[in-house]
Enzyme design. Structure first.
Site, mmCIF file in Angstrom:
data_model
loop_
_atom_site.group_PDB
_atom_site.id
_atom_site.type_symbol
_atom_site.label_atom_id
_atom_site.label_comp_id
_atom_site.label_asym_id
_atom_site.label_seq_id
_atom_site.Cartn_x
_atom_site.Cartn_y
_atom_site.Cartn_z
ATOM 1 N N GLY A 284 0.802 -1.218 0.000
ATOM 2 C CA GLY A 284 0.000 0.000 0.000
ATOM 3 C C GLY A 284 0.833 1.265 0.000
ATOM 4 N N VAL A 285 2.150 1.133 0.177
ATOM 5 C CA VAL A 285 3.053 2.282 0.093
ATOM 6 C C VAL A 285 3.562 2.353 -1.339
ATOM 7 C CG1 VAL A 285 5.161 3.351 0.971
ATOM 8 C CG2 VAL A 285 3.702 2.001 2.508
ATOM 9 N N GLY A 288 6.468 1.378 -6.662
ATOM 10 C CA GLY A 288 6.718 0.751 -7.951
ATOM 11 C C GLY A 288 6.721 1.719 -9.105
ATOM 12 N N SER A 313 4.616 -8.955 -19.047
ATOM 13 C CA SER A 313 3.877 -9.016 -17.787
ATOM 14 C C SER A 313 2.911 -10.188 -17.723
ATOM 15 C CB SER A 313 3.076 -7.717 -17.584
ATOM 16 O OG SER A 313 3.929 -6.608 -17.489
ATOM 17 N N HIS A 400 0.264 -0.758 -14.273
ATOM 18 C CA HIS A 400 0.935 -0.171 -15.431
ATOM 19 C C HIS A 400 0.101 0.920 -16.089
ATOM 20 C CE1 HIS A 400 4.451 -2.695 -15.332
ATOM 21 N NE2 HIS A 400 3.713 -3.787 -15.261
#
Length: 483
Positions: A284-285, A288, A313, A400
């Site tokens: 949740g931080v 990425g 992916s 993405h």
């Protein structure tokens, strides 16, 4: 005589004092499998004093060290009980908040309103938050708190633990802001302990051996990670990149150790094929999105010939979504007869697809164009049309698209591992990071949930709709919209 070989007595004494201080501060507390009542009485005293935050830094360190030693030495039942105490004993004083709200609303002057606003904000900070902040006083306190949140996700399920979860997440979003993170490249010469962590934390494509890891760190490969100053030996999140000449469409080929190594200066394309969050306690931080953008910037500096940045992916939710769709007889009835016969050849439609793909991979069946066209069209629909609220249903796609990527292409039998065939029927996708379009794509996604896709993927989407219309259209009837 070299007098520096033996430190002066006062220096040795000072070093012992410091060593004894930290040994006493960080000493483990012996705890039975189930902590006795007197231990919990001591915990109550420590929590109350820590919440008051009335002592100096040294005493605060000692208290937090004792709390941490108790926690780390406890079994899961006592850990859960202590987490519950954080939630029940350290809440905001609702009466104080009410008084501050009245003071704010009744303030007669701008100065009084500003003062009341500050007091209101202070009253909304829970004693629990003050206790958690004091973990930062210990050398290992930040890492310990990250591990504590991982325990909370495992042990503290239910609304009763929401307050602690929110306080930890709020704290970590400040402590682990991207401005405090350092980007490092990890190579084969890194310490063995760090390389072992890469093997352990890899979450997308299992690292099967040391030679597999060495291949992923070769001269035409890159691995970058974010680190935090208070957790210098722990990667927080890392990405693996392949430097190649064209967009990769098969992960087994990409990871094949027997493939020739490409000279990095000959590469024109960077493929991001694995992103792993190494710390469950930091879920949740947001890190990425910043990691990918920072790595792209670094790659452009190191390898100016790179023109294309793309991912290879997974699609982790595709097979489960298809199972739910195919459980509906009306959905199966809308398929061409050839596909209906295939789906009826096994106990479940998903098993039938898996077996057919496995036979194609093993060479027992020739290429199946009808199955390929249908699955790729359904995948395009899943990625571009299926949403949870305004957000894409697929978690990797959600990540993405929110970063400003464009869905480039859907690849057939791109992951032929048993896991890949079960998870996404072997399909993988390329998300394209086109530097001139990233910001516009990100803004469109944030504004109204728009998803960027190439004409190739849009064509798959339309072909899937056409196939469904034809399958459900009675002979001689004019075309009608299928949904």
């Amino acid at each position: 005589m070299n007098l520096e070989l033996t430190p002066p007595v006062h220096k040795r004494a000072g070093a012992r004092v410091v060593a004894d201080f930290w040994k006493r501060l960080l000493r483990p507390v012996a705890v039975n499998n189930d902590a006795p009542a007197r231990a919990w009485e001591r915990i109550a005293v420590l929590l109350t004093a820590a919440a008051a935050a009335a002592d100096g830094e040294t005493r605060a360190r000692e208290r937090i060290s004792e709390l941490l030693a108790f926690y780390t030495g406890s079994n899961d039942a006592d850990k859960q009980r202590l987490l519950e105490r954080f939630c029940t004993d350290l809440n905001v004083d609702e009466q104080a908040v009410g008084r501050r709200i009245r003071q704010y609303t009744e303030a007669a002057t701008p100065a009084a309103r500003t003062a009341a606003e500050g007091q209101l904000v202070a009253s909304l900070e829970s004693p629990r938050q003050r206790v958690l902040q004091q973990f930062n006083l210990l050398p290992n306190g930040v890492h310990a708190l990250v591990d504590l949140r991982a325990d909370l996700q495992r042990l503290g399920r239910g609304d009763a633990f929401l307050a602690l979860e929110q306080d930890l997440l709020r704290l970590f979003r400040g402590w682990f802001d991207v401005g405090f993170l350092e980007l490092k490249r990890i190579g084969w010469s890194a310490p063995a302990s760090l390389l072992e962590k890469l093997i352990r934390y890899e979450a997308v494509h299992e690292i099967k051996s040391w030679s597999d890891l060495r291949n992923r760190l070769d001269s035409d490969r890159r691995c970058y990670a974010f680190f935090h100053g208070r957790m210098p030996d722990e990667p927080l999140i890392f990405v693996e990149v392949a430097l190649v000449r064209e967009v990769a469409t098969n992960v087994q080929t990409l990871l094949d150790e027997t493939q020739p190594t490409l000279a990095p200066e000959q590469a024109t394309t960077a493929i991001f094929y694995s992103i792993s969050n190494a710390q469950p306690g930091l879920r949740g931080v947001s890190m990425g999105e910043f990691l990918i953008k920072r790595v792209v910037q670094q790659l452009l500096v190191d390898h100016p010939r790179l023109k294309t940045f793309a991912t290879l992916s997974p699609i982790p939710g595709f097979a489960k979504w298809m199972e739910k769709r195919l459980a509906d007889p009306a959905c199966r009835a809308a398929l061409p007869a050839e596909l209906r016969r295939l789906l009826d050849s096994a106990p479940t439609p998903a098993d039938a697809i898996y077996r057919a793909l496995l036979q194609e991979v093993d060479g027992d069946l020739p290429r199946q164009p009808a199955l390929q066209a249908w699955l790729k069209a359904e995948c395009a629909r899943y990625l571009l049309r299926e949403k949870s609220g305004r957000l894409p249903l697929d978690p990797v796609g959600r990540f993405h698209f929110s970063n400003g990527a464009c869905l480039g292409q859907i690849n057939w039998l791109a992951d032929t591992s048993r896991r890949g065939l079960r998870q996404s029927f072997g399909l993988m996708v390329n998300y394209l990071y086109r530097l001139k379009e990233i910001e516009a794509n990100h803004q469109a996604y944030a504004r109204d949930g728009s998803l960027a896709a190439t004409s190739e993927v849009e064509r798959l989407l339309e072909e899937g709709s056409t196939t469904r219309r034809r399958a459900t259209q009675p002979a001689g009837e004019s075309k009608r919209k299928y949904e």
